[in-house]
Design a protein around this motif. Sequence first.
Motif, mmCIF file in Angstrom:
data_model
loop_
_atom_site.group_PDB
_atom_site.id
_atom_site.type_symbol
_atom_site.label_atom_id
_atom_site.label_comp_id
_atom_site.label_asym_id
_atom_site.label_seq_id
_atom_site.Cartn_x
_atom_site.Cartn_y
_atom_site.Cartn_z
ATOM 1 N N THR A 556 0.857 -1.179 0.000
ATOM 2 C CA THR A 556 0.000 0.000 0.000
ATOM 3 C C THR A 556 0.889 1.222 0.000
ATOM 4 O O THR A 556 1.971 1.223 0.561
ATOM 5 C CB THR A 556 -0.961 0.001 1.208
ATOM 6 N N ASN A 557 0.476 2.251 -0.690
ATOM 7 C CA ASN A 557 1.229 3.486 -0.574
ATOM 8 C C ASN A 557 0.315 4.698 -0.655
ATOM 9 O O ASN A 557 -0.833 4.612 -1.079
ATOM 10 C CB ASN A 557 2.400 3.575 -1.571
ATOM 11 N N ILE A 558 0.832 5.777 -0.185
ATOM 12 C CA ILE A 558 0.057 7.020 -0.231
ATOM 13 C C ILE A 558 1.006 8.168 -0.511
ATOM 14 O O ILE A 558 2.162 8.156 -0.080
ATOM 15 C CB ILE A 558 -0.734 7.249 1.080
ATOM 16 N N ARG A 559 0.514 9.109 -1.269
ATOM 17 C CA ARG A 559 1.310 10.301 -1.529
ATOM 18 C C ARG A 559 0.415 11.522 -1.395
ATOM 19 O O ARG A 559 -0.747 11.488 -1.808
ATOM 20 C CB ARG A 559 1.899 10.256 -2.935
ATOM 21 N N ALA A 560 0.946 12.555 -0.793
ATOM 22 C CA ALA A 560 0.219 13.834 -0.745
ATOM 23 C C ALA A 560 1.061 14.849 -1.507
ATOM 24 O O ALA A 560 2.247 15.001 -1.237
ATOM 25 C CB ALA A 560 0.044 14.279 0.701
ATOM 26 N N ASP A 561 0.458 15.478 -2.484
ATOM 27 C CA ASP A 561 1.164 16.459 -3.301
ATOM 28 C C ASP A 561 0.525 17.826 -3.152
ATOM 29 O O ASP A 561 -0.702 17.946 -3.195
ATOM 30 C CB ASP A 561 1.058 16.079 -4.790
ATOM 31 N N ASN A 574 -4.440 13.952 -2.319
ATOM 32 C CA ASN A 574 -3.948 12.706 -1.738
ATOM 33 C C ASN A 574 -4.129 11.571 -2.725
ATOM 34 O O ASN A 574 -5.175 11.446 -3.348
ATOM 35 C CB ASN A 574 -4.715 12.373 -0.461
ATOM 36 N N PHE A 575 -3.109 10.749 -2.840
ATOM 37 C CA PHE A 575 -3.142 9.692 -3.841
ATOM 38 C C PHE A 575 -2.779 8.350 -3.205
ATOM 39 O O PHE A 575 -1.617 7.973 -3.140
ATOM 40 C CB PHE A 575 -2.203 10.035 -4.996
ATOM 41 N N PRO A 576 -3.786 7.648 -2.710
ATOM 42 C CA PRO A 576 -3.540 6.373 -2.041
ATOM 43 C C PRO A 576 -3.646 5.181 -3.003
ATOM 44 O O PRO A 576 -4.239 5.297 -4.070
ATOM 45 C CB PRO A 576 -4.687 6.314 -1.030
ATOM 46 N N SER A 577 -3.077 4.079 -2.626
ATOM 47 C CA SER A 577 -3.270 2.873 -3.421
ATOM 48 C C SER A 577 -3.049 1.648 -2.549
ATOM 49 O O SER A 577 -2.382 1.704 -1.516
ATOM 50 C CB SER A 577 -2.302 2.829 -4.590
#
Lengths: 1018, 492
Positions: A556-561, A574-577
């Motif tokens: 699982t990963n998450i990114r906030a840009d 927010n871009f979770p997966s």
Amino acid sequence: MLILLLLVVNGIAQNIQVQGIVTDDNEQPLIGVNIQTREGSLGTVSDIDGKFSLSVPQNSKLIFSYVGFLSKEVNAVNSGVLNVSLTPINQELDEVVVVGYGSMKKRDITGAISSLNSEMIQQNAPIDIASALQGRIAGFEVMSNSGEPGSGSRMRIRGTSTLTQDGASPLFIVDGIEVSDIEAINPNDISSIEVLKDAASAAIYGSRSANGVVLITTHSIKNEMQKPEINVSYSYKLSQLAHKMPQMNRLDGLNYIQIREYFMGVEDYSIVQDSLAPNRLYDYDYQDILFRTAPTHNIYASVSGGNTKLSYFSSLSLYDNEGIMLNTFNKRIAARSNVDYQMTDKLKIGSRISFSNRKIKPSSYAARTYLKRPADYQMVEADGSYSSVMNNRHNPLAVLMLSDEKKDNYDINYNNYLEYKFIEGLTFRSSISANAFLNEYHAFYPAVLSRLTPQVRTSVDQKHMTTSWTFDNVLTYQKIINGHSISVMGGIALQSVNYRQVSLSVLGQPVDAAPISIGYSEVNQNGTRATDTSYRLASYFSRLSYSYQGKYLFNTNIRADGSSRFGQDNRWGNFPSVSVGWRFSDESFMDWTYPSLTDGKLRISYGRTGNQTAGNFASRSLYTSVYYGDYTGLQPSQLANDNLGWEKTRQYNAGIDLNFFKGRLMLTFDYYDKETSDVLYAARLPQTTGFSSSYKNIGSIRNNGFEVSINTENIKTKHFTWNTQLNLAKNKNVISSLAGGEQMLIDDLYIVDEGYAIGTIYGYKKLAIFSYDESNAFTPDGKQLTPVFDERERFVKHTLDGQDYNGEIKQLRYNSATGDVFKGGDVMWHDKNGDFVIDVNDKQKIGNAQPFLVGGFTNNFFYKQFALSMFFNFSIGGDIFNQTEYDRSNHIWSGITKANPLNVYQSWLAPGDIAKYPKPDGSSVVQNTRRESSMWVEDGSYIKLKNIRLRYRFPRSITSKMKIERLEVFVQLKDFFVWTNYTGQDPELGEGNVFVLGYDNNSYPRSKDMEFGINMKF
Amino acid sequence: MKIIKYIIFGSILLSVTSCFEEFLNIAPVSDITSENFWDSEESVRAELNSVYTHIQSAYNGNSGANFLSWFEARSDNFCGTVKSNEAPLLNVSLNNLNSDMPTTNWNNWYSAIKCCNYAIHFLPTINNISQSSYKSLFSEAHGLRAFIYFSLLKIWGSVPVITEPTLDVAGVEYPTRDSREMVLEQIMKDIEIAVENIDITNTDVFLLNAGSIYALAAHIYMWADDYEKAIEMAESLDALKKYSLVNISEFHKIFSQSSTAENIWSLQWSYANNRTNYIVTGFGAISSNVIVSNPMRQIWLNEPYFSNDKRRVLSVDITRDPLPSNHLSVVAGRGGCIKFADGEFAAEGNESTWVIFRYADIVLLHAEAYNRLSDDAQNQREAVRLMNLVRVRAGLAAYDYNDFSIQPDVQRAILDAILLERRLELLGEGHRYFDLVRNDLLEETMNEYFDTYYKTYSSFEYRKFTEKYMLNFPIYNSNILENKNLVQEGNY
């Protein structure tokens, strides 16, 4: 350039002496294999025959390691010869693939990632990354823009999912750095390319990842004993025009004028027949004159090596490509240097530096309109000078030879990293990278090229520079406890990009002598300006990976840009997966499949990615300059939109990987469903606001489809191997909603609206050509009647299904109920709404430029020292709008524009003709040859044998005497065979923006090539 | 201990976050934003200059076919010869208009209105501006808006009236069409403000100067049938003591350079910035997009015009007289109007100016106003006197009032004479069609023209003017697609 250090640690006496030979699978000796004791204290390398000899303590273990091969551990024995055979890595399941901010075992991948290693990349000796990738990866579509030297390619992963003009290309990351220009990268430098197709894999790149991510890793050497390896290669290519188009010669042209004017009602042809004008007595075959057999040289050299502390890779390449059109070229010089240094057990630093310079001389559009120029128009004057523009037709030879147009690009990338290992498994990596891209453009058009009277010289000089820096900090922790493998990663990143441009556009230079912007009399103020604009991105990201015995996998990963492009309130996205995998082949209940099923894995993933491709200040109200005569105006050009925010793409992916018979048959299948919402779209506004469009988050686009790739090793014997790789992809694209946005026609041709795929061609549908005036007769419910004539060709009656018809007769009319009636030789358009009036309401879908199925098919044959490979690329079902053909065969403008002779042969010329095209009438008031019609839409399906290549590798017995480790020569044919029904130059089309797909507009024709090459490794 | 760790960790995270926010705040450099744009009268000047750019683009658009379609090819003066997608002028001449024609697009006009509205909206927010500059810019902005709506009214009739600027996406509106009366009402409001605040020191011939505001006002009041006001405006123009009819030898200069005492308002052209003046090349004698119609030529082929009217050779490519019988169906490439190019050949790259108002036009309008004012001899004598100024300059003999007073309908006779004079004097300048509309003569004139001329010389299917909506253009299809509140009139 590089000082190289070789540390050779000698053995210590009174040990046992081990001797042996290291070979590969095919029993070919391997040179330079690193052989060390487990403790790492003693070591050597194999010699040119693969032999080695080493004295080691008794009972010690030797580790054999070699680039591209799996390391092997062998017990040291005292007697006889130790034969060690190493297995190439790419056949192994433990292959490692690069993922965002890290790497993973291919076994543990749960997303949809395709990877190519350097051998696969090198298969067709590509000159750039696009040609290396074309047709290789299921779901990754590459269309080169044209045959023009250095013209680039259009690339799409799993369809188009956005509506911004240039926001549909994948993100390219080279050694961890985002790059904009991948043309400058030499494929020889690349050790692997990973394509992250699904959202779960790509989401770690957050807001830039919606179109997929391509990770490119250049060669780097492990920090272990390596003897220096030198690779040198050279190839020579000859290119020729691939497909010559039919064109009217002088006599055809004169006949054409007669036919055309006959339909226009001109009774006296004498004027047009008068071609005694001395400058119209020629009969050129333009394609023979303007095209040539063009040579291309490609030279590459690299050196790599290292020891336990330091390793290096350095390369230099020169590429000199002459275009098949006269005086066009693309020259590239590229250098790269990669260095890694293990300072202490804990600290490692390294750098990646690359430089490239490209010089391009393009052909201008004017030179490519030769198909429209009459064959009898002069090109060269009696005194040897070039003729100027005649009747608005450019002299293509003069344009090619005299237009001084060139591009000069410099690209410098620099990346420094530091890696610190706190404890086993816990690593911190910090890297800073910088990129500078300088692009110079210059054009000068001497007087003879001017269409104006009196002739005016013009020139443009532009310099633009993009500079950017990125600062990444990543902390990774990995631990394996009792089969539970856990990996945690977290990081932050900052990115800043600045774009500056200065351009100068002037006209009216007094002489041709100085081909630059000097001594001009007027300035084109619209083209003379400076630009300075930037954007920034700040991000947090993190990933958690877990696997139990390689059987149950979870990621699982998450990114906030945060982006500077959007309004303060909508800045962050927010871009979770999340993704899971199950290696069912390892389950006990699957034992029955053993040994045929070697490996089987199911993968399911979901993720959200983003796109921020709007203007740099897309949410603000902006003003721009306009000019009226000598007055300077400033006017609002963009409306403020505080609510502007991210475009989001959510994607599901389900896939299965199957490996039968230990890699003899490998199959990967993926199904995906991708929906982009809040699409960033320059939505149309009512023009009454004075603005034509504004960026908004509007509607959604859906792409779904599947990808299959099948790799088989059909025959594998000692001397002969045959393997095949097939990949197929089918994508269905539709604009699923356009809430708040209105239907839009791009270029009057491509419709953007709910329910239509991007690239849908929209217009009038041609059903037939009316054979007689009386053929335009229909029953009130739209059935066409058949006219009957007597023996003297006089009309007698209409029949319907063989029966006389006496009922009401309806006729198709142009544009209104009182408009012109279509006659014999006119087009019978599809009257969609059945009102017998052909008008706007009858426009409909007349083609879809997106293909139904695309793919690639490779066959490799190896026999002893020979290798033969054939690579097919195909695209089935896409339509093409043939603008080139419309341009010359619409008959509207004048008899000077010569139609395609094949079109005229198939045109209606007399009553009764059953024709494909309407009468060649220059004065038709019913718009028979209108542009937005199915008449110019063609099926663009094709199968291309992209290349067929025969390689010979000299036996070691010969090469070892020459002190060469490997020597290969090859010959290949590129683009020699194409199967297609498309009548234009080439069905493979790239250029154009997101909406304009399959648009053939006098592009630079493609070549077919024959290439010879030699590769040497020392 | 743990709590302290969390606090430290949390505060680091917070400070990073606020740093990030700071990092993301960047100011535009080469992009001008509204926060810093409106700070001086120069901003308003620059904004108004863009209005002229849009007017010029409106005229020159579609390779000049915009001007030719809206103002000339629909009249009985010119026959369209081309039928390209871009410039379907033949169908314009045949009154076969449809909403697919690119010339039905009004985008440039509304872009111009946007700039007017911005200027009018922001002008009061500017602090350090003198009263006189304020009035001058205020007058020009309203005058320009009146001119644009007047053009829209003449071309499309009923159009949406927008008087407030759209400042952000949230403020975008989807207006409906306002009636012709409401459009005219807005035009009257704007022109009154423009006249009231007129700046007589503004004499730049390439901007909407004082003279052109009076000229525009005269045209507007004539359209509104307010003849007294029209006369008042024409007299105000005369009172500027700036304009006169120039000698016929300077006739070409009026158009190519706009440098004579007759020029009131013209559009300036620069090839470098605005490319070719395609209106002029479209009229050009060689490969013209419109040719001068045979009935028009015929006037000049009759006496006394043939011998005396010096404007004939200055206006028409006479080498084509008489036109061959198939001149309508076969375009031999010649037969255009040569008035606007110095010499007969209009070169690509032509940057001659384009006249919008000139004194002769206002003199004749002035005459028309007197004639329409009331059916009495004194006004009619004044009308004849004014008309004679233009006739005599052209080399023709002056009319005597008694030439008209013997006619059964004196007023109509003088009107016909004035309209004829306007036709000869102002050929190609965009007046004929609206002269006929203004005087309710369009239907009868054009229908007769179709039945006698097009029917005889061609097999083209024309559409007669039978209903009022036909006087105006349809709305461009794509403009309706982007705003569904707009409804097409009649059968368009």
